[in-house]
Design a protein around this motif. Structure first.
Motif, PDB file in Angstrom:
ATOM      1  N   ALA A   1       0.519  -0.888   0.037  1.00  0.00           N
ATOM      2  CA  ALA A   1      -0.009   0.104   0.520  1.00  0.00           C
ATOM      3  C   ALA A   1       1.152   1.328  -0.344  1.00  0.00           C
ATOM      4  CB  ALA A   1      -1.039   0.376   1.420  1.00  0.00           C
ATOM      5  N   GLU A   2       0.533   2.248  -0.281  1.00  0.00           N
ATOM      6  CA  GLU A   2       0.735   3.375   0.321  1.00  0.00           C
ATOM      7  C   GLU A   2       0.244   4.140   0.250  1.00  0.00           C
ATOM      8  OE1 GLU A   2       1.442   4.300  -4.261  1.00  0.00           O
ATOM      9  OE2 GLU A   2       2.684   3.520  -5.200  1.00  0.00           O
ATOM     10  N   SER A   3       0.390   6.350   0.719  1.00  0.00           N
ATOM     11  CA  SER A   3      -0.012   6.889   1.732  1.00  0.00           C
ATOM     12  C   SER A   3      -1.704   6.790   1.033  1.00  0.00           C
ATOM     13  CB  SER A   3       0.660   8.105   1.511  1.00  0.00           C
ATOM     14  OG  SER A   3       0.679   8.779   0.278  1.00  0.00           O
ATOM     15  N   SER A   4      -1.560   6.926  -0.103  1.00  0.00           N
ATOM     16  CA  SER A   4      -3.310   7.106   0.082  1.00  0.00           C
ATOM     17  C   SER A   4      -4.031   5.659   0.425  1.00  0.00           C
ATOM     18  CB  SER A   4      -3.245   6.883  -2.001  1.00  0.00           C
ATOM     19  OG  SER A   4      -3.111   4.899  -2.216  1.00  0.00           O
ATOM     20  N   TRP A   5      -3.928   4.249   1.269  1.00  0.00           N
ATOM     21  CA  TRP A   5      -4.622   3.656   1.733  1.00  0.00           C
ATOM     22  C   TRP A   5      -5.032   4.235   3.080  1.00  0.00           C
ATOM     23  CZ3 TRP A   5      -2.972   1.881   6.025  1.00  0.00           C
ATOM     24  CH2 TRP A   5      -3.044   1.224   6.813  1.00  0.00           C
ATOM     25  N   ALA A   6      -3.797   5.411   4.048  1.00  0.00           N
ATOM     26  CA  ALA A   6      -3.831   5.715   5.057  1.00  0.00           C
ATOM     27  C   ALA A   6      -5.122   6.659   5.722  1.00  0.00           C
ATOM     28  CB  ALA A   6      -3.193   6.817   5.704  1.00  0.00           C
ATOM     29  N   PRO A   7      -6.054   7.382   4.552  1.00  0.00           N
ATOM     30  CA  PRO A   7      -7.207   7.529   4.909  1.00  0.00           C
ATOM     31  C   PRO A   7      -8.578   7.138   5.395  1.00  0.00           C
ATOM     32  CG  PRO A   7      -6.413   9.559   2.575  1.00  0.00           C
ATOM     33  CD  PRO A   7      -5.642   7.474   3.544  1.00  0.00           C
TER      34      PRO A   7
ATOM     35  N   GLY B   1     -10.780   9.923   6.535  1.00  0.00           N
ATOM     36  CA  GLY B   1     -10.311  10.378   4.859  1.00  0.00           C
ATOM     37  C   GLY B   1      -9.936  11.286   5.263  1.00  0.00           C
ATOM     38  N   THR B   2      -8.978  12.002   6.025  1.00  0.00           N
ATOM     39  CA  THR B   2      -8.178  12.722   6.582  1.00  0.00           C
ATOM     40  C   THR B   2      -7.059  12.308   5.282  1.00  0.00           C
ATOM     41  OG1 THR B   2      -8.752  13.131   8.854  1.00  0.00           O
ATOM     42  CG2 THR B   2      -6.755  13.857   7.819  1.00  0.00           C
ATOM     43  N   ALA B   3      -6.787  13.777   4.875  1.00  0.00           N
ATOM     44  CA  ALA B   3      -5.351  13.581   4.275  1.00  0.00           C
ATOM     45  C   ALA B   3      -4.287  13.993   4.283  1.00  0.00           C
ATOM     46  CB  ALA B   3      -5.298  14.234   2.837  1.00  0.00           C
TER      47      ALA B   3
END
Length: 214
Positions: free
Chosen positions: A133-139, A144-146
């Motif tokens: 996974a990459e940072s786009s998974w974290a939200p 939904g927080t970027a």
């Protein structure tokens, strides 16, 4: 010869049969009432005695502590399943492991929940190692927080997530994350930025190892 009925002082004359019956009935009622009160008092005394025996006879002691999580054993099983290393935090004297598990879904995640051991400390931090996974998974974990900023900890750049009201229901106030090879490692929870950074710094050697293993 029948003996004359005695004169009742209150009446100034002998009682009539009806008055005698009424007086005896009233006396009987009063007697039964007094007996009922005595019975209730006796029952109450017995009940209190039983309660006192239970209170003083039951052994006192410390509440049973939560079962210890065998994080090393669980991590070994996860590494065997995923065919790659996983983050294994050094809890030291400050942290305890509340949970450690592999979470399945569209992204498989190694989740470890840490909380302070001391009663004077509050909050928690969850370590989430999202595989492939990459940072786009974290939200997905942060409502939904970027990321709003970056910070460098132990020579590694971390994304900074200031969750604010978005994480109120999950009691998430702060998060940081970094890419570790093909995995994304996210630290989030209700501890301060300094406490989260301190934990992150302790994981730097493992972050490097993950990067080199990919």
């Amino acid at each position: 010869m029948n003996k004359p009925a005695p004169i009742v002082a209150e009446l100034g004359r002998p009682e009539t049969p009806e008055e005698t019956a009424a007086r005896k009935a009233e006396s009987s009622t009063a007697y039964r009432s007094s007996q009922n009160v005595r019975s209730l008092v006796a029952a109450l005394i017995v009940t209190l005695a039983v309660v006192a025996i239970i209170v003083f006879a039951v052994p006192r002691g410390e509440p049973a502590s939560a079962p210890k999580v065998d994080i090393a054993g669980i991590a070994a099983d996860v590494e065997s399943t995923m065919k790659r290393p996983v983050i294994l935090p050094d809890t030291g004297t400050f942290w305890r492991v509340n949970a450690a598990e592999l979470t399945s879904g569209s992204t498989v995640v190694w989740d470890v929940t840490l909380a302070p051991k001391g009663d004077e400390e509050r909050g928690y931090i969850k370590i989430a190692q999202a595989f492939d996974a990459e940072s786009s998974w974290a939200p997905q974990r942060l409502n939904g927080t970027a990321p709003t900023d970056t910070t460098t900890i132990g020579g590694v750049e971390w994304d900074v997530y200031r969750v604010g009201d978005a994480g109120a229901k999950q009691n998430i106030t702060y998060a940081i994350g970094t890419q570790a090879g093909s995995d994304y490692v996210l630290l989030y929870g209700s501890r301060s930025a300094d406490s989260t950074a301190e934990l992150a710094e302790s994981l730097i050697p493992q972050i490097h190892a993950l990067s080199e293993a990919s």
